[in-house]
Every structure is written in C-alpha cells, then in structure tokens.
Write an enzyme that holds these catalytic residues in place. Structure first.
Site, PDB file in Angstrom:
ATOM      1  N   SER A   1       0.887  -1.207  -0.042  1.00 10.54           N
ATOM      2  CA  SER A   1      -0.148   0.060  -0.003  1.00 10.54           C
ATOM      3  C   SER A   1       0.954   1.182  -0.096  1.00 10.54           C
ATOM      4  O   SER A   1       1.639   1.424  -1.183  1.00 10.54           O
ATOM      5  CB  SER A   1      -0.808  -0.049   1.248  1.00 10.54           C
ATOM      6  OG  SER A   1      -1.950   1.119   1.047  1.00 10.54           O
TER       7      SER A   1
ATOM      8  N   ASP B   1      -9.838  -3.383  -5.766  1.00 16.38           N
ATOM      9  CA  ASP B   1      -8.799  -2.592  -5.031  1.00 16.38           C
ATOM     10  C   ASP B   1      -8.788  -0.973  -5.799  1.00 16.38           C
ATOM     11  O   ASP B   1      -8.507  -1.035  -7.196  1.00 16.38           O
ATOM     12  CB  ASP B   1      -7.340  -2.962  -4.918  1.00 16.38           C
ATOM     13  CG  ASP B   1      -6.340  -2.143  -4.304  1.00 16.38           C
ATOM     14  OD1 ASP B   1      -6.828  -1.077  -3.707  1.00 16.38           O
ATOM     15  OD2 ASP B   1      -5.288  -2.532  -4.259  1.00 16.38           O
TER      16      ASP B   1
ATOM     17  N   HIS C   1      -7.968  -4.471  -1.023  1.00 13.30           N
ATOM     18  CA  HIS C   1      -7.070  -3.914  -0.696  1.00 13.30           C
ATOM     19  C   HIS C   1      -7.038  -3.989   1.167  1.00 13.30           C
ATOM     20  O   HIS C   1      -7.974  -3.878   1.780  1.00 13.30           O
ATOM     21  CB  HIS C   1      -7.047  -2.250  -0.848  1.00 13.30           C
ATOM     22  CG  HIS C   1      -5.974  -1.535  -0.570  1.00 13.30           C
ATOM     23  ND1 HIS C   1      -4.933  -1.176  -1.195  1.00 13.30           N
ATOM     24  CD2 HIS C   1      -5.645  -0.784   0.718  1.00 13.30           C
ATOM     25  CE1 HIS C   1      -3.924  -0.738  -0.778  1.00 13.30           C
ATOM     26  NE2 HIS C   1      -4.525  -0.083   0.407  1.00 13.30           N
TER      27      HIS C   1
END
Length: 397
Positions: A183, A337, A367
């Site tokens: 991320s 995501d 995600h």
C-alpha cells in the site's frame, strides 16, 4: 462513557456497511469482509466521537484497533529491536546457520502514512524471513500528522542507508538487497528505489517488491477507482480523506478532489501518456467503467492539496530517465482495489522502459487483505496466495 455506546457503534457500522458498501461477485469471503469492515467503520465513528469529547484523536483509536495481536515467540528466528535516528527497526534473522550470505529485505508497512506498525505486520515479516531464508528489516517509520509529511520518506531512507552500510553484521549479500512494502509502504519503497539510483557509494538494489501500491494522486477516476469506489476495505472517499490526514489538512475540498479539480489542465495533458484510463487494458474495464466527463480546474483546490502531485507523493510521475534505471520489479494488484490501476500503469511504465516486471494479479483480492495474514480462520485465502507467490518470486532471485 455508557456501555451502550460500543455495541451501538458496532451496529451503526454494520448498518452503514450494509447500505453503503458493495460486495461484487468474486470477492474473497464477502461475509468475513463485511464483518471486518463493520469493525473499521465503527472504529472510525467511535474515534470521531472520542475526538469531539477531547479524550483522544480519531487516529489514536484506529492505531490501537489495527495494531494487531502479538504472535507467540518463534524459536526459528532471532528477532532484534533497535532505533536508527529515532526510527524503530525490527530485524528478523533465521537461527539456522547460513550456507552463504543471505538476501536482505527491507519492508515498509502500509497504513496511509497515519497508522500501521511493526507489530501489525509482524506475521508477514516473520513469514518472509523463514520462507525466503532472508534477513528482513521492518521499518517503523514515524506516523503523520504528528511526524509531518514527507518525514516518512526520510525515515525509510535512513533505515535503508543504515542497513546497506551494515550488511556484513547481518551476513547479507550486497547483490541481493530487496526493497518492499504494501500500500503506502509500497509507495515509499518505490520512492526510495528512485532516490538510491544516484548513490554510487551504496550497493545496487536487486529488486523492488510492491504489494498493491498506491502511486499517484492525479486521477481518482481511473477504472479501478470507479469500479471499487464502495468496495471494502478502502473506499475511494477514504483514500482522499486519509490523504488530507496524512498531509495534516482539513478535508474541506474532498468532493472537488474526487472530481480531479485539483489538477491543472497542462498537467493533465502532459501526464496523459502515463496516467490515463486509455492505457488500462480493456479486460479491466468490463466491470462498469464509464469514462469521466472533463472537469474544470480550481486553483484553490490545487493549493489545498498540491503535495499529491509531486513526484515524492506520486512516483508514477517520475521521468523516463529515472524509470529506465530502476531494478527488476515485482508488482501485486488486486481486482477489488481502488489502487489496482496504479499498479497496472506502473507495470506498463517499467516495461516500456526496459525494466523486467513480474506481475501477480489477485482476482479475488481486495485492498488491505494482508493485514489479516497469519490469523488463522480470520485470514483470507487471497492474502495467503499473494504471500506464497511473493515468496516464490523472492526465492527466484
């Protein structure tokens, strides 16, 4: 605080989740995901209430809840904590004697630069250290807004420099240094790799490992942002909200940023060759993508959040002269995501510039699924597949 408040908040989170989130067909274990997303929403709501009461900030509560449960002691690993320039590091080394020098892997955790910790990603780093017979350095960069942006990048850079200068102490092969993250941590890893290109006094990075990276703040209407706008765990609005929190700014122009009103027309034109829905392969547009109508640039919105358009925040905007020098790369994207297309666009940029890319696409992944890795029945199969594929890639180097 009344004992009724906590269950009321949880129920509020459940109802909010039910009416506002979307569970598209094919997503990994939707009922379990709904449960965790309800907890997340309840935590955000409770945090806002506690902040209004002057008890603590909303981020403080979020950090506590997402800090994870410490795993049991691992007899197969030597784990050491230290600080480098006030930055906490945790170093994982296999206890069994090495047959030769090991790989060295730096790991930058996710969390929008505002939450997340070494402890929260303990299971991932232990898994990589054991399965890859490698030395793993988990970096506890200091969090915004208390430690202002762009301090997180400097913390990650200082940790990387320390490790690179002390490879002998950890029996690491200087030709096998890998920089990784998930991320926003993958964003940090990307930027650190770009910065290190000019450091001739240091070993060359062997590979960058980027797990569902967020790499640009220019276009929030890419297909993945549209398709997954209301898919847990990371709503499109939450991306912008955490951008503002990360930059320590009030999210007063959030809706305008969602419409890309923060981007000057000249920048849109110049960057269209790198960031555009036109570049995304058609198979990723099937799930309800509608091209965005042109929106007007608003200078006051740009001024409010101009940092997201810098190369530091958006390394996808780096020039070709930088991209072409980057090390071999491994990129993970998840179908459900908002950041999926960031990974796809960076993959294309790297390949267009002659950089070898290994890509793994999680067709059921969402995600943040790695945050639950290693928690038994509470974990997700998509996260296990991502980790196993990542380990296989690292072992191939």
């Amino acid at each position: 605080i009344s004992p009724v408040i906590i269950p009321a908040l949880f129920l509020g989170g459940v109802f909010y989740n039910f009416f506002n989130s979307e569970m598209p067909p094919g997503i990994d274990q939707p009922l379990k995901l709904r449960f965790f997303h309800s907890l997340l929403i309840a935590t955000l709501i409770a945090g806002k209430i506690l902040e209004k009461l002057g008890i603590c900030s909303d981020l403080s509560l979020l950090r506590i809840v997402l800090d994870g449960i410490p795993p049991r002691r691992d007899s197969k690993l030597l784990i050491k904590d230290l600080k480098v320039d006030e930055v906490p590091l945790r170093i994982y080394q296999p206890k069994w004697p090495p047959t030769g020098k090991r790989r060295g892997i730096l790991y930058f955790h996710g969390g929008a630069g505002t939450f997340g910790s070494i402890r929260a990603f303990e299971r991932i780093c232990r898994y990589i250290a054991k399965k890859c017979n490698s030395v793993v350095v988990s970096v506890g960069y200091r969090l915004a807004p208390e430690h202002p942006y762009p301090g997180q990048y400097f913390d990650c850079l200082n940790a990387t420099l320390y490790f690179m200068r002390n490879l002998e102490e950890y029996h690491v092969d200087p030709a096998l240094i890998i920089i990784s993250g998930d991320s926003c941590g993958a964003n940090f890893a990307t930027v650190i790799c770009q910065i290190l290109l000019n450091r001739r006094d240091l070993p060359k990075v062997r590979a960058q490992v980027l797990l569902y990276p967020g790499l640009q703040g220019l276009d929030f209407h890419l297909p993945s942002y549209q398709q997954n706008a209301s898919v847990p765990l990371l709503f499109r609005k939450l991306v912008i909200y955490f951008c503002f929190r990360y930059l320590n700014k009030e999210p007063s122009v959030l809706e305008d940023v969602l419409q890309n009103c923060h981007v000057p027309e000249s920048m849109k034109r110049n960057c269209k060759k790198w960031i555009s829905a036109d570049i995304i392969p058609d198979e990723f547009k099937i799930r309800g993508y509608v091209p965005q109508k042109s929106t007007s640039y608003k200078p006051e919105v740009h001024e409010a959040i101009k940092e997201v358009l810098t190369i530091t925040f958006s390394p996808l905007l780096a020039e070709d002269s930088i991209i072409c020098q980057l090390p071999e790369s491994y990129i993970v994207t998840c179908e459900f995501d908002v950041f999926r297309d960031d990974g796809l666009l960076y993959k294309k940029r790297l390949e267009d510039n002659g950089v070898q890319v290994t890509w793994y696409h999680s067709e059921s992944g969402f995600h943040g699924n790695l945050a639950f890795f290693g928690y038994g029945i509470f974990s997700f199969l998509s996260a296990k597949k991502i980790m196993d594929n990542t380990v296989n890639y690292i072992n191939s180097l």
